[in-house]
Write a protein that holds these residues in place. Structure first.
Motif, PDB file in Angstrom:
ATOM      1  N   GLY A 189     -42.306  20.994  24.810  1.00  0.00           N
ATOM      2  CA  GLY A 189     -43.420  21.351  23.947  1.00  0.00           C
ATOM      3  C   GLY A 189     -43.050  21.984  22.624  1.00  0.00           C
ATOM      4  O   GLY A 189     -43.925  22.342  21.831  1.00  0.00           O
ATOM      5  N   VAL A 190     -41.763  22.128  22.339  1.00  0.00           N
ATOM      6  CA  VAL A 190     -41.313  22.795  21.106  1.00  0.00           C
ATOM      7  C   VAL A 190     -40.713  21.759  20.164  1.00  0.00           C
ATOM      8  O   VAL A 190     -39.851  20.969  20.566  1.00  0.00           O
ATOM      9  CB  VAL A 190     -40.272  23.894  21.419  1.00  0.00           C
ATOM     10  N   ARG A 191     -41.137  21.758  18.916  1.00  0.00           N
ATOM     11  CA  ARG A 191     -40.655  20.789  17.940  1.00  0.00           C
ATOM     12  C   ARG A 191     -39.865  21.406  16.795  1.00  0.00           C
ATOM     13  O   ARG A 191     -39.172  20.705  16.066  1.00  0.00           O
ATOM     14  CB  ARG A 191     -41.849  20.011  17.353  1.00  0.00           C
ATOM     15  N   ASP A 192     -39.975  22.729  16.601  1.00  0.00           N
ATOM     16  CA  ASP A 192     -39.359  23.315  15.414  1.00  0.00           C
ATOM     17  C   ASP A 192     -38.015  23.996  15.679  1.00  0.00           C
ATOM     18  O   ASP A 192     -37.392  24.527  14.768  1.00  0.00           O
ATOM     19  CB  ASP A 192     -40.312  24.306  14.737  1.00  0.00           C
ATOM     20  N   PHE A 193     -37.561  24.004  16.928  1.00  0.00           N
ATOM     21  CA  PHE A 193     -36.191  24.465  17.192  1.00  0.00           C
ATOM     22  C   PHE A 193     -35.723  23.889  18.515  1.00  0.00           C
ATOM     23  O   PHE A 193     -36.503  23.399  19.330  1.00  0.00           O
ATOM     24  CB  PHE A 193     -36.094  26.002  17.186  1.00  0.00           C
ATOM     25  N   ARG A 194     -34.408  23.917  18.726  1.00  0.00           N
ATOM     26  CA  ARG A 194     -33.804  23.494  19.993  1.00  0.00           C
ATOM     27  C   ARG A 194     -32.597  24.377  20.239  1.00  0.00           C
ATOM     28  O   ARG A 194     -32.185  25.175  19.367  1.00  0.00           O
ATOM     29  CB  ARG A 194     -33.418  22.011  19.932  1.00  0.00           C
ATOM     30  N   PHE A 195     -31.992  24.239  21.420  1.00  0.00           N
ATOM     31  CA  PHE A 195     -30.806  25.034  21.754  1.00  0.00           C
ATOM     32  C   PHE A 195     -29.555  24.169  21.750  1.00  0.00           C
ATOM     33  O   PHE A 195     -29.611  22.954  21.966  1.00  0.00           O
ATOM     34  CB  PHE A 195     -30.949  25.683  23.134  1.00  0.00           C
ATOM     35  N   ARG A 196     -28.427  24.860  21.534  1.00  0.00           N
ATOM     36  CA  ARG A 196     -27.120  24.228  21.701  1.00  0.00           C
ATOM     37  C   ARG A 196     -26.236  25.183  22.495  1.00  0.00           C
ATOM     38  O   ARG A 196     -26.248  26.393  22.271  1.00  0.00           O
ATOM     39  CB  ARG A 196     -26.473  23.913  20.354  1.00  0.00           C
ATOM     40  N   ILE A 197     -25.499  24.624  23.456  1.00  0.00           N
ATOM     41  CA  ILE A 197     -24.573  25.423  24.255  1.00  0.00           C
ATOM     42  C   ILE A 197     -23.303  25.672  23.438  1.00  0.00           C
ATOM     43  O   ILE A 197     -22.691  24.740  22.912  1.00  0.00           O
ATOM     44  CB  ILE A 197     -24.217  24.682  25.558  1.00  0.00           C
ATOM     45  N   ALA A 198     -22.938  26.939  23.324  1.00  0.00           N
ATOM     46  CA  ALA A 198     -21.706  27.302  22.596  1.00  0.00           C
ATOM     47  C   ALA A 198     -20.587  27.527  23.600  1.00  0.00           C
ATOM     48  O   ALA A 198     -20.772  28.226  24.606  1.00  0.00           O
ATOM     49  CB  ALA A 198     -21.942  28.556  21.758  1.00  0.00           C
ATOM     50  N   ARG A 199     -19.450  26.930  23.346  1.00  0.00           N
ATOM     51  CA  ARG A 199     -18.308  27.030  24.263  1.00  0.00           C
ATOM     52  C   ARG A 199     -17.110  27.649  23.551  1.00  0.00           C
ATOM     53  O   ARG A 199     -16.924  27.479  22.346  1.00  0.00           O
ATOM     54  CB  ARG A 199     -17.923  25.641  24.795  1.00  0.00           C
ATOM     55  N   LYS A 200     -16.266  28.305  24.355  1.00  0.00           N
ATOM     56  CA  LYS A 200     -15.017  28.860  23.849  1.00  0.00           C
ATOM     57  C   LYS A 200     -13.994  28.780  24.963  1.00  0.00           C
ATOM     58  O   LYS A 200     -14.224  29.298  26.063  1.00  0.00           O
ATOM     59  CB  LYS A 200     -15.202  30.315  23.407  1.00  0.00           C
ATOM     60  N   GLY A 201     -12.891  28.108  24.691  1.00  0.00           N
ATOM     61  CA  GLY A 201     -11.876  27.939  25.719  1.00  0.00           C
ATOM     62  C   GLY A 201     -12.397  27.210  26.937  1.00  0.00           C
ATOM     63  O   GLY A 201     -11.965  27.509  28.060  1.00  0.00           O
ATOM     64  N   GLY A 202     -13.334  26.284  26.738  1.00  0.00           N
ATOM     65  CA  GLY A 202     -13.882  25.511  27.851  1.00  0.00           C
ATOM     66  C   GLY A 202     -14.995  26.210  28.594  1.00  0.00           C
ATOM     67  O   GLY A 202     -15.601  25.615  29.492  1.00  0.00           O
ATOM     68  N   LYS A 203     -15.273  27.480  28.261  1.00  0.00           N
ATOM     69  CA  LYS A 203     -16.323  28.232  28.933  1.00  0.00           C
ATOM     70  C   LYS A 203     -17.553  28.346  28.050  1.00  0.00           C
ATOM     71  O   LYS A 203     -17.462  28.426  26.826  1.00  0.00           O
ATOM     72  CB  LYS A 203     -15.837  29.639  29.291  1.00  0.00           C
ATOM     73  N   ILE A 204     -18.738  28.360  28.697  1.00  0.00           N
ATOM     74  CA  ILE A 204     -19.991  28.557  27.966  1.00  0.00           C
ATOM     75  C   ILE A 204     -20.137  30.049  27.684  1.00  0.00           C
ATOM     76  O   ILE A 204     -20.192  30.867  28.600  1.00  0.00           O
ATOM     77  CB  ILE A 204     -21.188  28.034  28.774  1.00  0.00           C
ATOM     78  N   VAL A 205     -20.215  30.388  26.400  1.00  0.00           N
ATOM     79  CA  VAL A 205     -20.237  31.805  26.017  1.00  0.00           C
ATOM     80  C   VAL A 205     -21.543  32.227  25.364  1.00  0.00           C
ATOM     81  O   VAL A 205     -21.798  33.424  25.203  1.00  0.00           O
ATOM     82  CB  VAL A 205     -19.067  32.124  25.059  1.00  0.00           C
ATOM     83  N   ALA A 206     -22.382  31.267  24.960  1.00  0.00           N
ATOM     84  CA  ALA A 206     -23.612  31.656  24.273  1.00  0.00           C
ATOM     85  C   ALA A 206     -24.597  30.493  24.254  1.00  0.00           C
ATOM     86  O   ALA A 206     -24.242  29.335  24.498  1.00  0.00           O
ATOM     87  CB  ALA A 206     -23.308  32.109  22.843  1.00  0.00           C
TER      88      ALA A 206
END
Length: 439
Positions: A405-422
Motif C-alpha cells: 500500500g505504500v508508493r512513496d518509499f521502499r526498503f533496502r536491506i543493508a549488508r556488511k561482511g555478508g551480514k544484514i546490518v540495517a
C-alpha cells in the motif's frame, strides 16, 4: 454488428461441455438425424459468408451421415457436439457451433411479435447489467496509466452509459492499457465507440469495412471514428492492447485495426483467429447453428486474420502481458518527456520479473530494527512499526522490499561482511534513512 451478436467463444465451449439430454427426451432416430443434417446444410447454404464453400461443407456433413458416423449419437446434445466438430474441421472456422435450445428457437420465432421481442431485449439488458456491460475493471496504474479490463463488447445501446463512464474515467491518463486477453468478442459497434476516443474527431478515419448477409440480401458497411463522444479524446497518448489466445472476434478486430492504423502497441500472445461476424440461426425446432455471415476488412489493405490470429508487437505469455505493457508505457512516456524518467526508474523494480526468494533468505531478513521489526508469517514478511501498524513486505530483488500500500518509499536491506546490518528506507525523492539492526 447491430442485432447480430459476435460469438463469445467461452459460451460456445460450454455448449460442447453441456450435460447429456434428460432421460425423458425422445431418442433420435436415423430419420431424425438425417432431417437435422439436411436442415443444417440448407441453413449453411443460405447464410454462410462463402456460399460455394457452404455447399462443400454441407456435402461433407451428408457424407459423414451416410457413412454412419452419427449413428452412435444417443441424444441431441451429443449430435450437436459432433456436428460442431465436423463443421470446424471442414471449414477451419472457430465461429461455428451447433447447439440444442428449443426455447431459444421458439423465442427466435416469437421475435416477430414486437411485445415478445421487447421482453427478450429487456431480459438481455438485465443480464448485461449483472456483467456491467463487460467493464470488469477500471483503475490507474503507477505512472498515471489508465487501465481498462474488458471481458466482452456489449451492445452499445443499453451499454452506452457504462461505456461513457469508463471513457470519462480514463480520459486523464497519460497512457491507456486495454486488457482484452480474455475477451471473447461481442458487438463491433462498442469497439467502434471505444476506439473513437483514440482518434481526432475532425477528420474522417475508417475503422472497419465489412459486408454480411441479412435476410438473404448482401449489406455492405463501413464504421468510422465517431465525431461526437461523451468524453475527452486520448489523441496522441500511448495506447497498449493486451492479447491472449482467447482473445476472439471483435476483441481481435479492436487490436488488429489499432495496430494497422499505428495507434496501439499489442502485448501478449497471438489471438484465436476468428475474424468473421456471425449470427445464430434456427435448425428445425430444437437445434441452432452459430454461422459466420460476413467478412470484415481492415482500413489499410482490406485484409483480415481469419484462422491466423493477430500477432502482438511484443510476444510474451499472456500472464505477463500487463507488467510488460506497464513497463513499456513508462519507458515510452519517459522517452517523450524526460521529466518522467524518474517514474520509470522508480517503478521498474516492481514490474521486473523476479524469482521468489527461499525461506532461508526470508528468515535472514527477520529481526528487530530501530523502531520496527520484521517477522516471517505464513511464508510472507510482515513489517511492524510502533507495535500496531503492520504491513506485508514484498521482495523486489536486489535486496529491495516493497511495502504493501505504500508508493512513496521502499526498503533496502543493508549488508556488511555478508551480514544484514540495517534496514534502509529509500524515499521516492532520492533521500534515505537508515535503521540499524538490533539483534
Amino acid at each position: 454488428m447491430k442485432n447480430n451478436r459476435w460469438p463469445l467463444l467461452l459460451a460456445v465451449t460450454t455448449l460442447w461441455l453441456a450435460p447429456v439430454a434428460a432421460a425423458d427426451e425422445a431418442p433420435l432416430t436415423a430419420a431424425d438425424k438425417r432431417i437435422v443434417v439436411e436442415q443444417l446444410g440448407q441453413t449453411l447454404e443460405a447464410n454462410y459468408v462463402f456460399p460455394d464453400k457452404a455447399k462443400t461443407i454441407a456435402a461433407t456433413l451428408r457424407r459423414h451421415l451416410d457413412a454412419g458416423e452419427y449413428d452412435a449419437a444417443p441424444d441431441r446434445r451429443t449430435l450437436a457436439s459432433e456436428l460442431t466438430d465436423d463443421l470446424i474441421a471442414a471449414s477451419g472456422d472457430l465461429h461455428f457451433a451447433v447447439g440444442v435450445d428449443p426455447e431459444w428457437v421458439a423465442d427466435y420465432a416469437a421475435k416477430q411479435d414486437p411485445a415478445r421481442a421487447a421482453a427478450l431485449r429487456e431480459a438481455e439488458r438485465r443480464e448485461e447489467l449483472r456483467k456491467n456491460f463487460g467493464f470488469a475493471g477500471l483503475r490507474y496504474l503507477d505512472g498515471n496509466i489508465a487501465y481498462v479490463d474488458l471481458t466482452h463488447f456489449a451492445d452499445p445501446e443499453p451499454g452506452y452509459d457504462a461505456a461513457a463512464a469508463a471513457m470519462r474515467f480514463i480520459e486523464n491518463g497519460d497512457a491507456v492499457i486495454y486488457d482484452l486477453r480474455y475477451n471473447n468478442g461481442g458487438y463491433l459497434e462498442m469497439a467502434q465507440l471505444l476506439a473513437s476516443q483514440l482518434f481526432p474527431g475532425d477528420k474522417d478515419q475508417e475503422l472497419f469495412d465489412y459486408y454480411y448477409t441479412l435476410d438473404g440480401r448482401r449489406v455492405e458497411r463501413g464504421q468510422w471514428v465517431l465525431p461526437a463522444l461523451p468524453a475527452k479524446r486520448l489523441t496522441g497518448k500511448p495506447v497498449y492492447v493486451l492479447t491472449g489466445s482467447t482473445s476472439f472476434s471483435a476483441a481481435e478486430w479492436f487490436a488488429y485495426t489499432l495496430k494497422k492504423l499505428g495507434r496501439a502497441t499489442l502485448v501478449g500472445e497471438r489471438t484465436a483467429g476468428g475474424a468473421h461476424p456471425v449470427d445464430r440461426k434456427p435448425v428445425g425446432t430444437d437445434f441452432f447453428v452459430q454461422v459466420p455471415i460476413g467478412q470484415i476488412r481492415d482500413p489499410i489493405d482490406r485484409s483480415d486474420f481469419e484462422g491466423q490470429g493477430v500477432t502482438p508487437d511484443h510476444q510474451v505469455a499472456s500472464a505477463d502481458a500487463l507488467a510488460v505493457a506497464h513497463r513499456l508505457a513508462l519507458a515510452d512516456l519517459a522517452k517523450a518527456d524526460p521529466a518522467k524518467q524518474a517514474d520509470a526508474d522508480w517503478f521498474a523494480p516492481m514490474l521486473a520479473p523476479r524469482p521468489h526468494p527461499t525461506t532461508a533468505a526470508l528468515k535472514a531478513i527477520t529481526g528487530r530494527y530501530e523502531g520496527r521489526r520484521i517477522d516471517l508469517v505464513d511464508g510472507k514478511l510482515l513489517y511492524t512499526w510502533r507495535e500496531r501498524l503492520r504491513l506485508t513486505l514484498e521482495p523486489l530483488g536486489g535486496d529491495l522490499l516493497a511495502i504493501e500500500g505504500v508508493r512513496d518509499f521502499r526498503f533496502r536491506i543493508a549488508r556488511k561482511g555478508g551480514k544484514i546490518v540495517a534496514l534502509e528506507r529509500i524515499n521516492r525523492d532520492g533521500t534515505t534513512q537508515t535503521y540499524a539492526r538490533l539483534d
